[in-house]
Motif scaffolding. Sequence first.
Motif, PDB file in Angstrom:
ATOM      1  N   TYR A 142       0.836  -1.203   0.000  1.00 31.97           N
ATOM      2  CA  TYR A 142       0.000   0.000   0.000  1.00 31.97           C
ATOM      3  C   TYR A 142       0.872   1.255   0.000  1.00 31.97           C
ATOM      4  O   TYR A 142       0.601   2.220  -0.713  1.00 31.97           O
ATOM      5  CB  TYR A 142      -0.914  -0.013   1.230  1.00 31.97           C
ATOM      6  CG  TYR A 142      -1.900   1.137   1.277  1.00 31.97           C
ATOM      7  CD1 TYR A 142      -3.144   1.028   0.647  1.00 31.97           C
ATOM      8  CD2 TYR A 142      -1.601   2.327   1.941  1.00 31.97           C
ATOM      9  CE1 TYR A 142      -4.048   2.078   0.673  1.00 31.97           C
ATOM     10  CE2 TYR A 142      -2.502   3.373   1.972  1.00 31.97           C
ATOM     11  CZ  TYR A 142      -3.725   3.242   1.342  1.00 31.97           C
ATOM     12  OH  TYR A 142      -4.609   4.287   1.366  1.00 31.97           O
ATOM     13  N   LYS A 183       2.448   1.548  -3.519  1.00 28.39           N
ATOM     14  CA  LYS A 183       1.478   1.816  -4.575  1.00 28.39           C
ATOM     15  C   LYS A 183       0.929   3.242  -4.488  1.00 28.39           C
ATOM     16  O   LYS A 183       0.761   3.920  -5.502  1.00 28.39           O
ATOM     17  CB  LYS A 183       0.330   0.806  -4.502  1.00 28.39           C
ATOM     18  CG  LYS A 183      -0.744   1.011  -5.558  1.00 28.39           C
ATOM     19  CD  LYS A 183      -1.858  -0.022  -5.415  1.00 28.39           C
ATOM     20  CE  LYS A 183      -2.958   0.222  -6.457  1.00 28.39           C
ATOM     21  NZ  LYS A 183      -4.061  -0.749  -6.314  1.00 28.39           N
ATOM     22  N   ASN A 184       0.632   3.695  -3.252  1.00 26.50           N
ATOM     23  CA  ASN A 184      -0.015   4.999  -3.078  1.00 26.50           C
ATOM     24  C   ASN A 184       0.960   6.121  -2.767  1.00 26.50           C
ATOM     25  O   ASN A 184       0.548   7.274  -2.624  1.00 26.50           O
ATOM     26  CB  ASN A 184      -1.068   4.911  -1.968  1.00 26.50           C
ATOM     27  CG  ASN A 184      -2.233   4.027  -2.346  1.00 26.50           C
ATOM     28  OD1 ASN A 184      -3.123   4.440  -3.069  1.00 26.50           O
ATOM     29  ND2 ASN A 184      -2.209   2.792  -1.858  1.00 26.50           N
ATOM     30  N   VAL A 223       2.672  12.768   2.456  1.00 24.24           N
ATOM     31  CA  VAL A 223       1.947  12.556   1.202  1.00 24.24           C
ATOM     32  C   VAL A 223       2.365  13.622   0.205  1.00 24.24           C
ATOM     33  O   VAL A 223       2.728  14.730   0.578  1.00 24.24           O
ATOM     34  CB  VAL A 223       0.412  12.626   1.419  1.00 24.24           C
ATOM     35  CG1 VAL A 223      -0.064  11.543   2.371  1.00 24.24           C
ATOM     36  CG2 VAL A 223       0.001  13.991   1.921  1.00 24.24           C
ATOM     37  N   ASN A 229      -5.781  15.132  -1.188  1.00 25.20           N
ATOM     38  CA  ASN A 229      -6.413  13.825  -1.395  1.00 25.20           C
ATOM     39  C   ASN A 229      -7.088  13.364  -0.102  1.00 25.20           C
ATOM     40  O   ASN A 229      -6.553  12.548   0.656  1.00 25.20           O
ATOM     41  CB  ASN A 229      -5.366  12.804  -1.855  1.00 25.20           C
ATOM     42  CG  ASN A 229      -6.002  11.531  -2.388  1.00 25.20           C
ATOM     43  OD1 ASN A 229      -7.157  11.225  -2.105  1.00 25.20           O
ATOM     44  ND2 ASN A 229      -5.233  10.778  -3.154  1.00 25.20           N
ATOM     45  N   LEU A 236      -7.764   9.475   0.350  1.00 25.51           N
ATOM     46  CA  LEU A 236      -6.623   8.676   0.790  1.00 25.51           C
ATOM     47  C   LEU A 236      -6.426   8.805   2.304  1.00 25.51           C
ATOM     48  O   LEU A 236      -6.161   7.816   2.996  1.00 25.51           O
ATOM     49  CB  LEU A 236      -5.363   9.122   0.048  1.00 25.51           C
ATOM     50  CG  LEU A 236      -4.071   8.376   0.390  1.00 25.51           C
ATOM     51  CD1 LEU A 236      -4.138   6.943  -0.104  1.00 25.51           C
ATOM     52  CD2 LEU A 236      -2.863   9.072  -0.221  1.00 25.51           C
ATOM     53  N   GLU A 293      -8.973   6.793   4.068  1.00 29.99           N
ATOM     54  CA  GLU A 293      -8.682   5.372   3.906  1.00 29.99           C
ATOM     55  C   GLU A 293      -7.600   4.934   4.889  1.00 29.99           C
ATOM     56  O   GLU A 293      -7.704   3.868   5.519  1.00 29.99           O
ATOM     57  CB  GLU A 293      -8.241   5.104   2.467  1.00 29.99           C
ATOM     58  CG  GLU A 293      -8.119   3.623   2.117  1.00 29.99           C
ATOM     59  CD  GLU A 293      -7.808   3.408   0.653  1.00 29.99           C
ATOM     60  OE1 GLU A 293      -8.525   2.613   0.016  1.00 29.99           O
ATOM     61  OE2 GLU A 293      -6.848   4.033   0.143  1.00 29.99           O
TER      62      GLU A 293
END
Length: 569
Positions: A89, A92-93, A109, A114, A117, A120
């Motif tokens: 994760y 990927k993110n 980030v 976002n 995200l 999440e």
Amino acid sequence: MPTATLAPRRIGDLLVAKGFIRPEDLQTALAQQKQSGQNQLLGEILVEQNFCSEDQVIECLAAEYGVPHAKLDARLMDLKILDVLPREYIEKNLVLPLFVVRGVLTLAVPEPSNLFLIEEVRGMTNLQVQIVAATSKDIRRAIGTLPNSKVFVIDDIIEDSENTDVTLIEEAIEDISDIAEIAGQSPVIRLVNYILFNAVKEGASDIHIEPAERCMRIRYRIDGRLYKALEVPSHLLSAVTSRIKIMGGMDISERRLPQDGRVLVMLEGRKIDLRVSTFPANNGEKTVIRVLDTRSVSLNLADLGFAEDILTLLRQNIHAPNGIILVTGPTGSGKSTTLYAALNAISSMENNVCTVEDPIEYHLPLINQFQVQTKIGMTFSKALRTLLRQDPDVIMVGEIRDDETARTAIQAALTGHLVFSTLHTNDACSAITRMINMGIESYLIGAALNMVLAQRLVRRICAKCRQEYEPPRNIRKALDRMGVQPDAFYKGVGCKSCRNTGYKGRLGVHELLVVNDELRDAVLSDASINNIRRIANAGGMISLKQDGFRKVKEGITTVEEIFHIVGEG
């Protein structure tokens, strides 16, 4: 935590207000964004055009959204809390957990806007989340330093590629008693990074790292030919090999047995897949790295060098409702690329397209791809049998290696599926006899087989130094014997663009056998390979030789390249 709300001002206006870019720079970038159909973020365009830096973009975003702007450093990260998010994760993110204080997770980030995200991550960790803004480059670099990371960032390692190899060679390491420790030292890391970076930049398909008597030799395979890239002192071999093994999750203590591994590297924001193979040799281990760079490969059939008549027949056959389509040729002849392009052409929301591969080379949208796992018994034939219960419309089997796989593929074709696969044969007609030699009954082959495409890859004449020339007499005589008379001959004289080779890029030479009723009858009657070939030629099949020499007539490739694949007879 600071609340990230939608900013009333665009990133371009923020950069102008800060004085980082000029208003005319913003207008240029906005025009480019409009031309791209809004598929690219404005900040990315501004950075690509060198109007500003990624740090300046992040600084403006951080200020506007009311979050801190962080320059990532190893001292900022608490390695004990990395498990709060799965490693996949994180990679990927492109997010990085930094530390947890009193139930609040600080998360780096690249996009503070976002909100989805952030929510999440809050749900996955059951922690309150405080974000800090950091550049994607800094986050990738930090991820690459994490324990057991499978992603290694090699951007910006090489600032001056003309001098880097010399500098690295001069930085000799004298003490290599502790191979694991030396493999993590900066000069070795930089040397490995340079080898990878330069290979991708040069468009190499393979990297050969070879032990020689007095040096370690690095060669790149470019357009099917090997070229020496550089030589370094031989005492660096063990450290370089160990560094590559560490990256590939292999055993650095085992030097007597061959090993295989896989590495993902980040270059210019995209993932590049590296398949590593080591083999013990006389002077040390030889390492070969296969470079799978999706950017360098087109998965469009029209870009693969097909002549118009062959391309038309191929497109007709790949839309058939059932049957088997085979692509044949030696290793490295582009069979997998052709299959991927064919699947790419027919994939849609209405089709369930499934593949069984070893390994999966390129990931395609709308296609279900499955990896063979021979160590646990998941062979091609077993995977294919299981796949038939997954309601497929189209199936691609990476290779037909044995009679069991061949029978299962034929069964699938006869029960309403379209099956794609590859075989190792010299020409299209030989695919039929190859399957018969596997023990497959001729009536099954005749009923299931739709088409066989044989192909080779030849080098393309460099467009920047292409010139007409008069070939030597021996080539003229050989062409006369073959009944080929081009109006003009062309070759590349060599330039900087093609590394003075006269060639740049490759294209396919093809032979397409479409199985018609007459050929089916011949197969059913166990006709010889010569009779099958005679019937195919009479039916209008273009041979490898014919397709090759019409590409010579078009000035795309050279006579020597065609002689290389079909001989001079």
